[in-house]
Design a protein around this motif. Sequence first.
Motif, mmCIF file in Angstrom:
data_model
loop_
_atom_site.group_PDB
_atom_site.id
_atom_site.type_symbol
_atom_site.label_atom_id
_atom_site.label_comp_id
_atom_site.label_asym_id
_atom_site.label_seq_id
_atom_site.Cartn_x
_atom_site.Cartn_y
_atom_site.Cartn_z
ATOM 1 N N TYR A 219 0.830 -1.214 0.000
ATOM 2 C CA TYR A 219 0.000 0.000 0.000
ATOM 3 C C TYR A 219 0.862 1.261 0.000
ATOM 4 C CZ TYR A 219 -3.205 3.540 1.747
ATOM 5 O OH TYR A 219 -3.933 4.687 1.909
ATOM 6 N N TYR B 299 2.581 6.064 -1.891
ATOM 7 C CA TYR B 299 3.429 7.036 -1.182
ATOM 8 C C TYR B 299 4.868 7.053 -1.685
ATOM 9 C CZ TYR B 299 -0.759 7.767 1.369
ATOM 10 O OH TYR B 299 -2.064 8.077 1.651
ATOM 11 N N ILE C 203 0.446 14.496 -5.924
ATOM 12 C CA ILE C 203 -0.669 14.465 -4.965
ATOM 13 C C ILE C 203 -0.211 14.713 -3.534
ATOM 14 C CG2 ILE C 203 -2.570 13.083 -4.044
ATOM 15 C CD1 ILE C 203 -2.341 11.450 -6.698
ATOM 16 N N GLY D 66 -3.936 4.083 9.093
ATOM 17 C CA GLY D 66 -3.258 3.201 8.147
ATOM 18 C C GLY D 66 -1.805 3.088 8.565
ATOM 19 N N ASP E 94 -5.954 2.692 14.124
ATOM 20 C CA ASP E 94 -6.292 1.908 12.932
ATOM 21 C C ASP E 94 -6.989 0.603 13.334
ATOM 22 O OD1 ASP E 94 -5.967 2.193 9.891
ATOM 23 O OD2 ASP E 94 -5.503 0.090 10.260
ATOM 24 N N PHE E 95 -7.705 0.073 12.334
ATOM 25 C CA PHE E 95 -8.495 -1.151 12.528
ATOM 26 C C PHE E 95 -7.604 -2.382 12.562
ATOM 27 C CE2 PHE E 95 -12.420 -3.462 12.328
ATOM 28 C CZ PHE E 95 -12.245 -4.540 11.482
ATOM 29 N N LEU E 96 -6.499 -2.316 11.787
ATOM 30 C CA LEU E 96 -5.664 -3.514 11.612
ATOM 31 C C LEU E 96 -4.410 -3.457 12.465
ATOM 32 C CD1 LEU E 96 -5.811 -3.950 7.707
ATOM 33 C CD2 LEU E 96 -7.074 -5.274 9.431
ATOM 34 N N ASN F 232 -1.181 -2.492 10.603
ATOM 35 C CA ASN F 232 -0.919 -1.047 10.446
ATOM 36 C C ASN F 232 -0.453 -0.422 11.748
ATOM 37 O OD1 ASN F 232 -1.493 -0.894 7.713
ATOM 38 N ND2 ASN F 232 -3.676 -0.627 8.057
ATOM 39 N N ASP G 163 -12.837 1.287 15.135
ATOM 40 C CA ASP G 163 -13.801 0.748 14.168
ATOM 41 C C ASP G 163 -14.876 1.820 13.959
ATOM 42 O OD1 ASP G 163 -15.823 -2.299 13.873
ATOM 43 O OD2 ASP G 163 -15.740 -0.462 12.673
ATOM 44 N N VAL G 164 -14.838 2.467 12.837
ATOM 45 C CA VAL G 164 -15.750 3.600 12.589
ATOM 46 C C VAL G 164 -17.195 3.142 12.400
ATOM 47 C CG1 VAL G 164 -13.941 5.069 11.609
ATOM 48 C CG2 VAL G 164 -15.320 3.605 10.092
ATOM 49 N N PHE H 255 -8.603 9.176 3.644
ATOM 50 C CA PHE H 255 -8.906 8.035 2.783
ATOM 51 C C PHE H 255 -9.460 6.844 3.547
ATOM 52 C CE2 PHE H 255 -7.253 9.920 -0.910
ATOM 53 C CZ PHE H 255 -6.044 10.526 -0.629
ATOM 54 N N SER I 274 -13.387 4.138 2.179
ATOM 55 C CA SER I 274 -12.703 2.867 1.847
ATOM 56 C C SER I 274 -13.115 1.730 2.745
ATOM 57 C CB SER I 274 -11.186 3.053 1.991
ATOM 58 O OG SER I 274 -10.768 4.120 1.228
ATOM 59 N N VAL I 275 -13.940 2.033 3.738
ATOM 60 C CA VAL I 275 -14.347 0.965 4.658
ATOM 61 C C VAL I 275 -15.867 0.852 4.697
ATOM 62 C CG1 VAL I 275 -12.280 1.416 6.013
ATOM 63 C CG2 VAL I 275 -14.460 2.417 6.732
ATOM 64 N N GLU J 49 -13.856 6.968 -6.620
ATOM 65 C CA GLU J 49 -13.140 5.698 -6.467
ATOM 66 C C GLU J 49 -14.126 4.570 -6.157
ATOM 67 O OE1 GLU J 49 -10.471 5.257 -3.023
ATOM 68 O OE2 GLU J 49 -9.028 4.350 -4.367
ATOM 69 N N TYR K 45 -9.733 -0.056 -4.659
ATOM 70 C CA TYR K 45 -8.287 0.158 -4.647
ATOM 71 C C TYR K 45 -7.611 -1.164 -4.299
ATOM 72 C CZ TYR K 45 -7.758 0.199 0.489
ATOM 73 O OH TYR K 45 -7.706 -0.140 1.821
ATOM 74 N N ASP L 235 -5.892 1.855 -8.334
ATOM 75 C CA ASP L 235 -7.253 2.222 -7.949
ATOM 76 C C ASP L 235 -7.873 2.937 -9.144
ATOM 77 O OD1 ASP L 235 -5.568 4.664 -5.950
ATOM 78 O OD2 ASP L 235 -6.315 4.966 -7.988
HETATM 79 N N1 LIG Z 1 -13.974 -0.419 10.328
HETATM 80 C C1 LIG Z 1 -12.883 0.353 10.215
HETATM 81 N N2 LIG Z 1 -12.717 1.436 10.987
HETATM 82 C C2 LIG Z 1 -11.603 2.203 10.883
HETATM 83 N N3 LIG Z 1 -10.592 1.955 10.013
HETATM 84 C C3 LIG Z 1 -10.739 0.879 9.222
HETATM 85 C C4 LIG Z 1 -11.866 0.032 9.275
HETATM 86 N N4 LIG Z 1 -11.688 -0.959 8.365
HETATM 87 C C5 LIG Z 1 -10.493 -0.746 7.773
HETATM 88 N N5 LIG Z 1 -9.918 0.368 8.291
HETATM 89 C C6 LIG Z 1 -8.633 0.954 7.933
HETATM 90 O O1 LIG Z 1 -8.854 1.969 6.946
HETATM 91 C C7 LIG Z 1 -7.866 1.843 5.918
HETATM 92 C C8 LIG Z 1 -7.293 3.223 5.623
HETATM 93 S S1 LIG Z 1 -6.314 3.162 4.147
HETATM 94 C C9 LIG Z 1 -7.602 3.283 3.015
HETATM 95 C C10 LIG Z 1 -7.094 3.461 1.620
HETATM 96 N N6 LIG Z 1 -7.969 4.286 0.843
HETATM 97 C C11 LIG Z 1 -7.925 4.152 -0.579
HETATM 98 C C12 LIG Z 1 -6.604 4.471 -1.243
HETATM 99 C C13 LIG Z 1 -5.858 5.554 -0.570
HETATM 100 C C14 LIG Z 1 -5.221 6.538 -1.512
HETATM 101 C C15 LIG Z 1 -4.045 7.187 -1.172
HETATM 102 C C16 LIG Z 1 -3.502 8.147 -2.028
HETATM 103 C C17 LIG Z 1 -4.156 8.423 -3.222
HETATM 104 N N7 LIG Z 1 -3.626 9.404 -4.110
HETATM 105 O O2 LIG Z 1 -4.325 9.726 -5.093
HETATM 106 O O3 LIG Z 1 -2.503 9.869 -3.832
HETATM 107 C C18 LIG Z 1 -5.329 7.765 -3.557
HETATM 108 C C19 LIG Z 1 -5.849 6.826 -2.695
HETATM 109 C C20 LIG Z 1 -7.098 6.090 -3.023
HETATM 110 N N8 LIG Z 1 -6.887 4.725 -2.643
HETATM 111 C C21 LIG Z 1 -6.820 0.851 6.439
HETATM 112 O O4 LIG Z 1 -5.839 1.522 7.233
HETATM 113 C C22 LIG Z 1 -7.691 -0.050 7.308
HETATM 114 O O5 LIG Z 1 -6.971 -0.735 8.308
#
Ligand SMILES: Nc1ncnc2c1ncn2[C@@H]1O[C@@H](CSCCNC[C@@H]2Cc3ccc([N+](=O)[O-])cc3CN2)[C@@H](O)[C@H]1O
Length: 282
Positions: A33, A38, A51, A79, A99-101, A104, A158-159, A183, A187-188, A220, A223, A269
């Motif tokens: 990721y 990044y 970006i 993340g 973070d959820f994981l 991370n 956990d959101v 982000f 995404s979740v 989006e 991803y 993505d």
């Molecule tokens: N229930 C939950 N509650 C909270 N967090 C949770 C939950 N489930 C998973 N998570 C947590 O949330 C996640 C956060 S990372 C999500 C990635 N988002 C999409 C990705 C990101 C990105 C980055 C940069 C650019 N760009 O253009 O430069 C574009 C994009 C678009 N694609 C991850 O850490 C997971 O561990």
Amino acid sequence: MDRDVKKEKEGNEREKDIEAMVACYQGFDPVAYLQYNYTPPRADFDRPDSIVPWKLGCLHRAFTEGDVGGKVLVDVGSGPTIYQVLSGCEVFDTLFLTDFLEVNRQELRRWLGGEGCSSLDWTPYLQHVCKLEGRSPSAWSEKAARLRSVVSDILPIDVHRSSPLQSSAKLPGAGADCLVSCFCLESVSPDLTFFNRALGHIGGLLRPGGHLLLIGALGESYYMGGRGVRIPVVPLDEAQVCASLKACGYTLVRLEVYTLPQDMRVGVDDVTGVFFVKARKP
Ligand SMILES: Nc1ncnc2c1ncn2[C@@H]1O[C@@H](CSCCNC[C@@H]2Cc3ccc([N+](=O)[O-])cc3CN2)[C@@H](O)[C@H]1O
């Protein structure tokens, strides 16, 4: 079907949607990721249209223009990244990463532990934000030390829970002074209803008068969270983001939008743009 049975059926379907999303995240690979999002071209500090410099500029302005302040900053869904708090760490003395994981949270602990074995070299990011602050890029190690000194904990979150933090007792009674989230929500969330609910849930972590700084993807639908790990995303447009913020009672301070140049669309993505929101909880 009577109303109670219908509600129970809907509740079960919601649970299944969340379980499916959790299953998607079991394959999330922080190293991949970070590599996808990044490193250049998305993180090219020599390109004014890259970006990451755009995101860092939005965050720098938001944290330093004088209306954001207090003691406690919470980063929702950190993340494996720290870029999102490089400006905020100069303003707040207590910072929670979440973070959820566990993978991370472990990645964040590795960087914060200063063992030099984090998966990405954050030095160029630290140097860039120092420059935004009018400091010499060589002050990057002081900034790194500042960030390490203000991070109070790295918490599970956990959101989709009405109380996203199990240990919200660590927050002041009225809530954090500021939230940042990048982000994560789109995404979740299986759909816009979940997105709106999650936005409401994290709002409960913020005190009245506090600020929300939200970065997210526009357009989006998926991803790659690792090799072969395709994670669904609820596609958003600017109008939906503004409507969600309004529905959750926020006052919009500023919305900025970045449209991806063709060469930033690198196949990880289908994001078309990135939004930056500064909002205030009345
Ligand atoms: N229930 C939950 N509650 C909270 N967090 C949770 C939950 N489930 C998973 N998570 C947590 O949330 C996640 C956060 S990372 C999500 C990635 N988002 C999409 C990705 C990101 C990105 C980055 C940069 C650019 N760009 O253009 O430069 C574009 C994009 C678009 N694609 C991850 O850490 C997971 O561990």
